[in-house]
Enzyme design. Structure first.
Site, PDB file in Angstrom:
ATOM      1  N   GLU A 178      -8.309  -3.355  -3.410  1.00  0.00           N
ATOM      2  CA  GLU A 178      -7.955  -2.930  -2.051  1.00  0.00           C
ATOM      3  C   GLU A 178      -7.560  -4.107  -1.172  1.00  0.00           C
ATOM      4  OE1 GLU A 178      -6.852   0.173  -1.439  1.00  0.00           O
ATOM      5  OE2 GLU A 178      -8.781   0.759  -2.277  1.00  0.00           O
ATOM      6  N   HIS A 179      -6.469  -3.915  -0.431  1.00  0.00           N
ATOM      7  CA  HIS A 179      -5.934  -4.941   0.480  1.00  0.00           C
ATOM      8  C   HIS A 179      -5.548  -6.217  -0.265  1.00  0.00           C
ATOM      9  CE1 HIS A 179      -6.376  -3.274   4.606  1.00  0.00           C
ATOM     10  NE2 HIS A 179      -7.203  -2.461   3.985  1.00  0.00           N
TER      11      HIS A 179
ATOM     12  N   ASP B 152      -2.616  -5.962  -2.043  1.00  0.00           N
ATOM     13  CA  ASP B 152      -1.173  -5.746  -2.284  1.00  0.00           C
ATOM     14  C   ASP B 152      -0.315  -6.717  -1.472  1.00  0.00           C
ATOM     15  OD1 ASP B 152      -1.961  -4.415   0.013  1.00  0.00           O
ATOM     16  OD2 ASP B 152      -0.695  -2.652  -0.324  1.00  0.00           O
TER      17      ASP B 152
ATOM     18  N   ALA C 289      -5.149  11.817   4.847  1.00  0.00           N
ATOM     19  CA  ALA C 289      -6.501  11.537   4.337  1.00  0.00           C
ATOM     20  C   ALA C 289      -6.528  10.275   3.485  1.00  0.00           C
ATOM     21  CB  ALA C 289      -7.007  12.726   3.527  1.00  0.00           C
TER      22      ALA C 289
ATOM     23  N   ASP D 297       1.786   2.940  -3.400  1.00  0.00           N
ATOM     24  CA  ASP D 297       1.693   4.403  -3.333  1.00  0.00           C
ATOM     25  C   ASP D 297       2.867   5.054  -4.054  1.00  0.00           C
ATOM     26  OD1 ASP D 297      -0.326   3.618  -1.700  1.00  0.00           O
ATOM     27  OD2 ASP D 297       0.565   4.381   0.156  1.00  0.00           O
TER      28      ASP D 297
END
Ligand code: ADP
Ligand code: MG
Length: 375
Positions: free
Chosen positions: A26-27, A29, A115, A164
């Site tokens: 996470e974070h 990228d 979400a 994504d």
């Protein structure tokens, strides 16, 4: 709402593109790091028919009305609200020289929106593959992902990375997608919890998003400042073995903790991939839990709902759990023995009621396939 009801004709086909969760990384990228998403079974479905007047009409069962525009007249910002996503997909395909044509498009979704499960990327990818598919234009999935990211950046105006869209286009069932952003390389990593009597729970904690954009920009800025101070192009360049040296050279304690998160998180992705390749799925759990602690204490992007969900899942027997996505709300994932899925969920629901939080919503998330034509 059927296609015939909205547009008065039969469709020519339908195309699906899934949402995603990132398992770990996470974070990292925007630090040229490593990510490991899976595609969800939940998807956006675009049912489509050709039209020969160069115009596109879009309707969504989630939104009232039909929005119509001419492909030739599209320019960033020319279509607003939710239809900016399909318009952006058409715009970037036109700009890139693909001979798409007019279409009627009906959007249907079982993917929660807003979400953190990337309904925006799924909508862009589903529209893109529908517009291409209607004209039998073949484009490499990774290229479609790259174009969808450009559309989200330049047409919609959201500064998102490429994870994504890559997950929505390139994931395969029973695998996680190992995506090395610096190398722009991908690899399919076997990850099939149900085959091992495990389950991956995704729980939407329904926390109201707070200051998300500003906090995201601040995290990015800290990472860029640190890379500049350390004289490297991105924090990916700091090897795990050199972390202590790098930390000693930084002056600001907050920046130091941000760096520690990124460098240790990249290492955890590598460790998770090694374990998955060896079939040791249960041993991935503690990496999830360590990732959550790092996001909570060093990166400081969790909120009480995320922490309570993770702590409760672990106390109820989860093998590992962590927040996933940008932070400040969204979802947690928990790796659990299949038999423990229901008790873990029940424990989270009970804890949320006790804390006075909104009721959480759970998805079962077997790693699923990326975008495809359905009919
Ligand atoms: P996320 O990608 O985490 O779901 P975003 O805010 O990036 O959250 O994207 C959500 C937006 O995507 C919605 O506000 C809407 O504009 C668009 N969207 C998502 N699903 C649909 C849908 N089924 N129909 C129309 N628009 C949708
Ligand atoms: Mg999004």
């Amino acid at each position: 709402m059927s296609f015939q009801d909205v547009f008065g004709t039969a469709p020519d086909g339908s195309w699906r593109a899934p949402g995603r969760v990132n398992l770990i990384g996470e974070h990292t990228d925007y630090n040229d790091g490593l990510v490991l998403p899976i595609a969800l079974p939940n998807r956006i479905l675009v049912t489509a028919a050709r039209r020969d007047d160069g115009r596109i009409a879009v309707a969504s069962s989630g939104h009232p009305g039909v929005v119509e525009f001419a492909i030739d007249e599209l320019a960033p910002g020319s279509v607003g609200d939710w239809a900016a996503y399909p318009a952006g997909a058409a715009w970037i395909l036109r700009e890139s020289g693909y001979p798409i044509g007019g279409a009627n498009l009906l959007v249907d979704s079982d993917l929660p929106s807003g979400a953190g499960l990337s309904s925006s990327a799924a909508l862009l990818c589903a529209t893109s593959v529908a517009l291409l598919g209607l004209r039998d234009i073949e484009v490499d999935p990774a290229e479609v992902a790259r174009l969808a990211q450009k559309a989200e950046n330049q047409y919609v105006g959201a500064p998102v990375g490429l994870m994504d869209q890559m997950a929505s286009m390139c994931c395969t069932a029973g695998h996680a997608l190992f995506f090395d952003i610096r190398a722009m390389a991908t690899d399919q990593i076997p990850f099939d919890p149900p085959a091992d009597d495990l389950a991956l729970l995704v729980v939407d904690v329904k926390a109201p998003h707070r200051h998300v954009d500003g906090e995201y920009a601040a995290r990015r800025q800290s990472c860029e400042q640190a890379a500049a101070e350390l004289g490297v192009p991105a924090l990916r360049s700091i090897a795990f073995e050199d972390l202590d040296d790098a930390l000693a050279r930084l002056t600001d304690d907050v920046v130091r903790r941000r760096v520690r998160h990124v460098v240790t998180e990249i290492r955890r992705v590598e460790d998770a991939v090694t374990l998955m390749r060896a079939g040791k799925l249960r041993e991935v759990g503690p990496l999830f839990t360590a990732s959550h602690a790092s996001l909570r204490d060093d990166f400081e992007i969790t909120v009480p709902e995320l922490d309570v969900a993770v702590d409760t899942a672990l106390a109820a027997g989860a093998l590992g759990a962590r927040m996933t996505g940008g932070g400040f709300g969204g979802c947690i994932i928990a790796l659990v023995e299949a038999a423990a899925a229901e008790p873990v969920l029940a424990a989270i629901e009970k804890a949320f009621a006790e804390h006075g939080f909104s009721a959480p919503a759970a998805l079962n998330a077997p790693p699923s396939a990326g975008a495809s034509r359905v009919s």
